[in-house]
Design a protein around this motif. Structure first.
Motif: not given
Length: 298
Positions: A161-171
């Motif tokens: 979930l941490f990694e997914f959040g980072w991917v979304v924020v930096t999209y």
């Protein structure tokens, strides 16, 4: 069986139409992927004694890296540098592709030379973003490993979930680097702000490319695993070399899928960025899919 899915997810978004009109865009993910394969291939080949001179040049380095604590430290430093260099290469060609995709959406003619020139002009920003992406990526991986050791599956889920959040924020970081030419921290903040102001945090659009990719990857895996038992049971030359041929076709098919999906995803991402910042959906993309790229917060 995959036809209706592909029609909706690819032709329906019109990303594939853009790609068909400008097939030269595929050169960017091809070069990026080739560079990745060359680096990993060189590392793997350097470990093989059969290669003679190449192994002689490198085996001393590998031996030293594993002898003591200082060697392990240098191993991690070398690994970080290698990941950073590969990230720089990947971001460089992604910036070039985004630049060309934005030109496509604006009705302008893209060119490989123009994309490379745009990426070169933004090289300081690329170096900065690659440093941030490498550091955060390694840190998130370490956190996930730690949580997995302590909490098992729950730890893996939290780390994911941490990694997914980072991917979304930096999209939108790369499109921001292309259009606004800001530093990496500002680009992350800008990406996050665009996301919050328009849709919230729930990603949906890119998942559709993941779904269509899964369909094709399963086809590639089917080819490979049909050929594998033939090869193991009858040998490489049996049935006119059918086993190795099917395995090779499966691998080549998977690589081709990766390249094409990378191009399609980037074309779509550039269109979504334009919609997020201007409110207008590019005529080259499907309005329903772009507007639904991120589901709004309830």
């Amino acid at each position: 069986m995959a036809g209706p899915v592909v029609a909706r997810l690819v032709d329906g978004t019109a990303s594939f139409a853009v790609f068909r009109r400008y097939p030269r865009l595929v050169v960017f993910p091809v070069i990026s992927g080739a560079a990745l394969l060359v680096v990993f291939g060189a590392i793997a080949l350097s470990l093989l004694p059969q290669l003679g001179s190449m192994h002689d040049l490198t085996h001393g380095v590998w031996d030293k890296l594993g002898t003591d604590g200082s060697g392990n430290i240098w191993f991690y430093v070398a690994g970080y540098v290698a990941i950073y260099v590969l990230t720089v290469i990947g971001v460089f060609f992604n910036v070039a592709l985004v630049h060309c995709a934005l030109r496509c959406h604006a009705g302008q003619e893209p060119s490989v030379r123009g994309g490379l020139a745009a990426a070169t002009a933004r090289f300081p920003q690329i170096l900065g973003w690659a440093l941030v992406a490498t550091t955060i990526g390694i840190a998130l991986n370490a956190i996930e490993s730690f949580l997995k050791d302590k909490l098992g599956f729950l730890g893996s889920l939290i780390g994911g979930l941490f990694e997914f959040g980072w991917v979304v924020v930096t999209y939108f970081v790369v499109p921001v680097l292309v259009t606004e030419r800001v530093g990496p921290i500002t680009a992350v903040r800008r990406s996050s702000a665009i996301l919050r102001s328009k849709w919230g945090e729930s990603l949906a659009g890119e998942a559709r490319f993941g779904l269509v990719g899964l369909v094709f990857y399963l086809q590639a895996a089917l080819l490979f695993f049909i050929g594998l038992p033939i090869f193991l049971s009858y040998g490489a030359l049996a049935l006119a070399g059918l086993g190795p041929l099917l395995m090779a076709l499966g691998i080549v098919y998977a690589v081709a899928i990766s390249v094409v999906l990378q191009a399609l995803s980037t074309i779509f991402q550039a269109g979504v960025y334009l919609y997020a910042t201007t409110g207008a959906v590019p005529p080259s993309l499907d309005r329903d899919l772009v507007e639904g790229a991120f589901r709004p917060k309830k």
